[in-house]
Design a protein around this motif. Sequence first.
Motif, mmCIF file in Angstrom:
data_model
loop_
_atom_site.group_PDB
_atom_site.id
_atom_site.type_symbol
_atom_site.label_atom_id
_atom_site.label_comp_id
_atom_site.label_asym_id
_atom_site.label_seq_id
_atom_site.Cartn_x
_atom_site.Cartn_y
_atom_site.Cartn_z
ATOM 1 N N ILE A 121 -8.056 -12.147 -5.415
ATOM 2 C CA ILE A 121 -6.946 -11.739 -4.348
ATOM 3 C C ILE A 121 -6.222 -10.596 -5.896
ATOM 4 C CG2 ILE A 121 -5.164 -12.243 -3.194
ATOM 5 C CD1 ILE A 121 -6.485 -14.696 -2.737
ATOM 6 N N ASP A 122 -6.098 -9.015 -4.577
ATOM 7 C CA ASP A 122 -5.263 -8.310 -5.465
ATOM 8 C C ASP A 122 -3.498 -8.754 -4.961
ATOM 9 O OD1 ASP A 122 -7.321 -7.094 -6.707
ATOM 10 O OD2 ASP A 122 -7.345 -5.580 -5.288
ATOM 11 N N THR A 123 -2.800 -9.487 -3.600
ATOM 12 C CA THR A 123 -1.847 -9.448 -3.119
ATOM 13 C C THR A 123 -1.954 -10.627 -2.104
ATOM 14 O OG1 THR A 123 -1.906 -7.114 -3.533
ATOM 15 C CG2 THR A 123 -0.031 -8.362 -1.539
ATOM 16 N N THR A 132 10.000 -12.346 8.029
ATOM 17 C CA THR A 132 10.363 -12.660 6.537
ATOM 18 C C THR A 132 9.003 -12.466 5.806
ATOM 19 O OG1 THR A 132 12.810 -13.709 7.177
ATOM 20 C CG2 THR A 132 11.940 -13.697 4.918
ATOM 21 N N LEU A 133 8.751 -11.518 4.966
ATOM 22 C CA LEU A 133 8.052 -11.000 3.736
ATOM 23 C C LEU A 133 8.005 -11.994 2.587
ATOM 24 C CD1 LEU A 133 5.060 -10.347 3.433
ATOM 25 C CD2 LEU A 133 6.477 -7.732 2.788
ATOM 26 N N TYR A 134 7.313 -12.435 2.033
ATOM 27 C CA TYR A 134 6.922 -12.871 0.784
ATOM 28 C C TYR A 134 5.802 -13.063 0.363
ATOM 29 C CZ TYR A 134 10.245 -16.837 2.591
ATOM 30 O OH TYR A 134 11.463 -17.035 3.244
ATOM 31 N N HIS A 135 5.677 -11.491 -0.924
ATOM 32 C CA HIS A 135 4.658 -11.603 -1.479
ATOM 33 C C HIS A 135 4.854 -11.664 -3.014
ATOM 34 C CE1 HIS A 135 7.175 -8.344 -2.094
ATOM 35 N NE2 HIS A 135 6.607 -7.044 -3.257
ATOM 36 N N TYR A 136 3.454 -11.657 -3.748
ATOM 37 C CA TYR A 136 3.429 -11.569 -4.676
ATOM 38 C C TYR A 136 2.074 -10.463 -5.364
ATOM 39 C CZ TYR A 136 0.771 -12.391 -9.594
ATOM 40 O OH TYR A 136 0.511 -12.035 -10.797
ATOM 41 N N THR A 137 2.036 -9.648 -5.737
ATOM 42 C CA THR A 137 1.004 -7.891 -6.295
ATOM 43 C C THR A 137 0.405 -8.661 -7.620
ATOM 44 O OG1 THR A 137 2.408 -6.429 -6.783
ATOM 45 C CG2 THR A 137 1.843 -7.172 -4.405
ATOM 46 N N ARG A 138 -0.990 -8.606 -8.373
ATOM 47 C CA ARG A 138 -1.472 -8.772 -9.339
ATOM 48 C C ARG A 138 -0.452 -6.704 -10.116
ATOM 49 N NH1 ARG A 138 -5.071 -11.874 -11.003
ATOM 50 N NH2 ARG A 138 -6.056 -13.441 -8.886
ATOM 51 N N ALA A 139 -0.966 -6.052 -9.716
ATOM 52 C CA ALA A 139 -0.474 -4.493 -10.356
ATOM 53 C C ALA A 139 1.558 -4.386 -10.173
ATOM 54 C CB ALA A 139 -0.645 -3.260 -9.552
ATOM 55 N N ASP A 170 -5.068 1.967 4.853
ATOM 56 C CA ASP A 170 -4.291 2.573 3.374
ATOM 57 C C ASP A 170 -3.561 1.582 2.689
ATOM 58 O OD1 ASP A 170 -2.370 2.563 5.347
ATOM 59 O OD2 ASP A 170 -2.754 4.814 5.992
ATOM 60 N N ARG A 171 -2.884 2.559 2.090
ATOM 61 C CA ARG A 171 -1.825 1.170 1.536
ATOM 62 C C ARG A 171 -0.462 1.708 1.151
ATOM 63 N NH1 ARG A 171 -4.018 -2.148 -2.272
ATOM 64 N NH2 ARG A 171 -2.081 -1.278 -4.170
ATOM 65 N N SER A 172 0.000 2.298 2.452
ATOM 66 C CA SER A 172 0.457 3.143 2.180
ATOM 67 C C SER A 172 2.468 2.119 2.619
ATOM 68 C CB SER A 172 1.036 3.657 3.543
ATOM 69 O OG SER A 172 0.909 2.997 4.785
ATOM 70 N N TYR A 173 1.694 0.772 2.962
ATOM 71 C CA TYR A 173 2.824 -0.460 2.878
ATOM 72 C C TYR A 173 3.489 -0.474 1.461
ATOM 73 C CZ TYR A 173 -0.871 -3.378 3.138
ATOM 74 O OH TYR A 173 -2.266 -3.758 2.732
ATOM 75 N N TYR A 174 2.592 0.192 0.075
ATOM 76 C CA TYR A 174 3.342 -0.322 -1.108
ATOM 77 C C TYR A 174 4.280 0.710 -1.336
ATOM 78 C CZ TYR A 174 -0.445 -4.447 -1.610
ATOM 79 O OH TYR A 174 -1.156 -5.121 -0.754
ATOM 80 N N SER A 175 4.683 0.473 -2.618
ATOM 81 C CA SER A 175 5.822 1.088 -2.403
ATOM 82 C C SER A 175 5.414 2.577 -4.197
ATOM 83 C CB SER A 175 7.151 0.139 -3.621
ATOM 84 O OG SER A 175 7.813 -0.558 -2.472
ATOM 85 N N ARG A 176 4.342 1.680 -4.581
ATOM 86 C CA ARG A 176 4.022 2.797 -6.164
ATOM 87 C C ARG A 176 2.551 2.786 -6.089
ATOM 88 N NH1 ARG A 176 6.152 -1.112 -11.276
ATOM 89 N NH2 ARG A 176 8.669 -1.141 -11.212
ATOM 90 N N ASN A 177 1.215 2.225 -5.976
ATOM 91 C CA ASN A 177 0.586 2.058 -5.313
ATOM 92 C C ASN A 177 0.106 2.634 -4.258
ATOM 93 O OD1 ASN A 177 -2.460 3.130 -6.113
ATOM 94 N ND2 ASN A 177 -2.860 0.577 -6.846
ATOM 95 N N LYS A 178 0.264 3.782 -3.539
ATOM 96 C CA LYS A 178 -0.203 3.952 -2.301
ATOM 97 C C LYS A 178 -1.802 4.426 -1.886
ATOM 98 C CE LYS A 178 4.547 4.867 -0.688
ATOM 99 N NZ LYS A 178 4.633 4.335 0.200
ATOM 100 N N GLU A 179 -1.539 5.188 -2.787
ATOM 101 C CA GLU A 179 -3.386 5.426 -2.973
ATOM 102 C C GLU A 179 -4.705 4.340 -2.788
ATOM 103 O OE1 GLU A 179 -3.709 9.012 -2.788
ATOM 104 O OE2 GLU A 179 -1.813 9.205 -2.949
ATOM 105 N N GLY A 180 -5.708 5.184 -2.480
ATOM 106 C CA GLY A 180 -6.682 4.044 -1.981
ATOM 107 C C GLY A 180 -6.700 3.395 -0.848
ATOM 108 N N ALA A 181 -7.509 2.281 -0.385
ATOM 109 C CA ALA A 181 -7.633 1.724 0.797
ATOM 110 C C ALA A 181 -7.428 -0.002 -0.038
ATOM 111 C CB ALA A 181 -9.073 2.087 0.766
ATOM 112 N N ALA A 182 -7.516 -1.022 0.977
ATOM 113 C CA ALA A 182 -7.276 -2.322 0.912
ATOM 114 C C ALA A 182 -8.494 -2.344 2.367
ATOM 115 C CB ALA A 182 -6.565 -3.169 0.952
ATOM 116 N N PHE A 183 -8.947 -4.380 2.162
ATOM 117 C CA PHE A 183 -8.888 -4.723 3.438
ATOM 118 C C PHE A 183 -8.814 -6.132 3.220
ATOM 119 C CE2 PHE A 183 -12.768 -6.462 1.159
ATOM 120 C CZ PHE A 183 -12.665 -7.973 1.038
ATOM 121 N N THR A 184 -7.764 -6.738 4.156
ATOM 122 C CA THR A 184 -6.708 -7.784 4.152
ATOM 123 C C THR A 184 -7.909 -9.019 4.631
ATOM 124 O OG1 THR A 184 -5.450 -6.756 4.717
ATOM 125 C CG2 THR A 184 -5.369 -9.071 4.863
ATOM 126 N N VAL A 185 -7.314 -10.208 4.472
ATOM 127 C CA VAL A 185 -8.476 -11.874 4.941
ATOM 128 C C VAL A 185 -6.653 -12.738 5.313
ATOM 129 C CG1 VAL A 185 -9.548 -13.468 4.608
ATOM 130 C CG2 VAL A 185 -9.892 -11.107 2.939
#
Length: 601
Positions: A121-123, A132-139, A170-185
Amino acid sequence: MFIQNIIHRIGEMKLRNKLIISYFVASVVPILLISLTIYQLSAKSVEDATSEFAAMYVSQATMNLDSFVERHDQSTKSVFLEEDIMEILSGPEPDNMDELINDRAAIQRFFARITTTYTDIDTVMLVNAEGTLYHYTRALDRVSAEELESRTWFKQSRNEKRLFLTPVHDRSYYSRNKEGAAFTVGRVLWNFNGSYAGMILLDMNPDKLIALSDDFRLLGNKYDIRLIITNPEGGILYHSGAATGKVSWDPLIGQVYPPEGSGKDEIILSRTANAEQLLVRAEIPLNKLLAKIRSIKHVTMVSIIISLLFIFLISVLFSYRITKPIINLRRSMKQVEMGQYSLLPAGSGSHDEINGLVQSYNKMIVVIKELIEDVYIAGLKRKQAQFLALQSQINPHMLYNTLESIRMKAVVKQQNDIAEMIKILARMFRLSMGKDRDSNLVRHEVEYAAHYIFLQNIRYDNRFILDVQLSDRVLDTPVIPLVFQPIVENSIKHGFRNYARQLHIRIEEHILESGDVRIRFIDDGGVLTEQQARDINQQLQRINFTAYDPEEENGPDTEQGIGLRNIAERLKLQYGERYELVIYAGDRIGTVVELIIPLAG
């Protein structure tokens, strides 16, 4: 009409031209057929081997994918076990800072547990009923709640009733690392009273969904094999080309797969996973698969052309050497016809040019007929005598010596398996040729059958076990030759069906009160039905020693050599009517063959 014209033209050709065409055609046709067959078999072999590997990998990928879905079905359900987390998601916003800090701390502890347990899991994100959004990212990145809620896949996920996997996005909803792709479970969370509590979302790197082996990477790069995972709507969750960096994820985001017009000139293998909610698909382009075969084809064509030129030159040379003496003979005979006698060059006759010399030959037949006839008859007698002399020299002793010489050659070359096979073959030949009816014992039959099993085990990788349970009294009993081996061969031929297991053949005895012995051959191979056994036994009982039956010559014994009918006939001829051979089905599996012979005193 066209074929008749060709035959007529060939008939009018000179012998030299006939020989050239014959040699050329006789050599070209086999070369072309063999080359075409090798090419087709090579192409089929490469295609089958690659398809088999791809199918095996698709199966492995399907199992890995099922395991992945099962793990994260548990990971998303774990939030239901966290009562404090469910209360935070379902309850109102805290009134004071202490409660807010405690809620945040509880959520962070939950995030730490789940990311520690599930390292892929990355995020991890929690969205409550109020948005309300609570989140944690490894990066150490941040997620924009507004951007996340504007995603189409996020809006569609609100209606899911079970665990869902989104296509790559896409990862456009991230603040920093917007490049690349992700999939969500993810999973929609519901309170015990059935009210909406929020969602848990796990963002992951699609490159890590399937771990590609080095073999698949090597074969994939060589033949451009693609492994794609999609949902039922065609959304892409995984693409091996993007995972290995051959293509970018960007053009695959939002694409419906397979695109229109795909699948042509490709081998496609597919399987479903996650209760048919995901499709694992392998694509093998035929143009890459057959590229190596085409290079072989080009080399083969060049070799064929060179061979044809060589064959043509050889054909011209040999035809010239064959026809030149005939031409000289015709010229000399013309001189004889004119009365100019001279020595003729040695040569051989022919049915073509020689026929043109028949009329000239007839004018001098009176003078040379006796001489030619004497020489011809003497030559035939000499050839016949040589043939008879050579024929008389062929005997079993020479064959034994020849087999022994071949075996010694194999031993010298350290081909021990071949040497052992030849040694056993020589023993079998000596047993079959050297034992007459009076001196042949059951012991010899067992030895012959054991040698046969030994040779078959070399061929079939030790798939046959012969268990002999006979006493010395029975082993020393005389029996007609060549009885045991055909029965053992019949068990292998009709009972050996499954190459994954061994075939057991047991030979056991039962001494009868009449002073005879019943010998049983029991195998655990293919099942013989009772009807089949009755039909065979009826054939074994219908034995006629006097009348000629043409069907017997065309029956199964003619094709299989010494068969059960042959054994039954010889038993009755040697020992009488009450000594017979019977076949019947085993208790659960296999076949049983019984024969009765007189027991030695």
